[in-house]
Write an enzyme that holds these catalytic residues in place. Structure first.
Site, PDB file in Angstrom:
ATOM      1  N   HIS A  30       0.843  -1.194   0.000  1.00  0.00           N
ATOM      2  CA  HIS A  30       0.000   0.000   0.000  1.00  0.00           C
ATOM      3  C   HIS A  30       0.879   1.245   0.000  1.00  0.00           C
ATOM      4  CE1 HIS A  30      -3.856  -2.116   1.659  1.00  0.00           C
ATOM      5  NE2 HIS A  30      -3.377  -2.671   0.563  1.00  0.00           N
ATOM      6  N   CYS A  82      -2.058  -1.057   7.599  1.00  0.00           N
ATOM      7  CA  CYS A  82      -1.317   0.194   7.434  1.00  0.00           C
ATOM      8  C   CYS A  82      -1.506   1.108   8.643  1.00  0.00           C
ATOM      9  CB  CYS A  82      -1.720   0.891   6.139  1.00  0.00           C
ATOM     10  SG  CYS A  82      -1.091   0.022   4.669  1.00  0.00           S
ATOM     11  N   CYS A  86      -6.011   0.953   5.632  1.00  0.00           N
ATOM     12  CA  CYS A  86      -6.538  -0.315   6.131  1.00  0.00           C
ATOM     13  C   CYS A  86      -5.971  -0.543   7.537  1.00  0.00           C
ATOM     14  CB  CYS A  86      -6.141  -1.456   5.193  1.00  0.00           C
ATOM     15  SG  CYS A  86      -4.370  -1.842   5.206  1.00  0.00           S
ATOM     16  N   GLU A 138       0.924   3.990   1.808  1.00  0.00           N
ATOM     17  CA  GLU A 138       1.450   4.449   3.087  1.00  0.00           C
ATOM     18  C   GLU A 138       2.567   3.536   3.582  1.00  0.00           C
ATOM     19  OE1 GLU A 138      -1.605   3.299   2.261  1.00  0.00           O
ATOM     20  OE2 GLU A 138      -2.859   3.186   4.044  1.00  0.00           O
TER      21      GLU A 138
END
Length: 149
Positions: free
Chosen positions: A78, A109, A106, A80
């Site tokens: 992802h 993360c 999510c 991040e």
């Protein structure tokens, strides 16, 4: 610099800068090779961008995020996570920083965000679950939704 000056260094103009950083993250998302969703992230500390990221495969992997059925491959990172790991490889620290991300995080993360010392998260689109946002709030991380269109 006080904690609030570090996370909100622009004072009364903070929301103007939040919007601009989100717009930059949105542009950065276009670097992603992912078809289903392109997500961009910037980490800002004080008035300086210290890291960036977008969703995609790990270094050295082919730039294909989805399998033949259109499902995201398990090893895709992802945005991040990419931004946070870039900080980890640098001489910078994300302690007290703000994360600007095009889509809310999510849960996985959110855990990375908490552990990285980021104190503020600004996003412009909702992930299919708000579990990550709820976890950030539980950890006393300021979470801001902001429309940029």
């Amino acid at each position: 610099m006080s904690k609030n000056n570090q996370t909100k260094p622009y004072g009364t103009r903070q929301s103007d800068f939040d919007k601009r950083y989100l717009e930059m993250a949105n542009i950065w998302a276009k670097n992603s090779y992912c078809i289903r969703r392109q997500v961009g992230a910037l980490i800002v500390k004080g008035r300086m961008i210290i890291s960036d990221g977008y969703n995609g495969t790990p270094e050295g992997f082919e730039n294909v995020c989805e399998d033949e059925n259109g499902k995201t491959k398990a090893y895709v990172l992802h945005a991040e996570a990419n931004a946070i790991t870039k900080v980890a490889k640098s001489n910078n620290s994300s302690e007290g920083a703000t994360l600007y991300i095009t889509t809310s995080p999510c849960v996985e993360c959110a855990k990375l965000i908490i552990q990285s010392g980021i104190k503020r998260v600004v996003f412009s689109d909702n992930y299919h679950s708000d579990d990550g946002v709820e976890l950030l709030k539980r950890a006393d991380i300021e979470v801001v939704f902001m429309e940029i269109n």
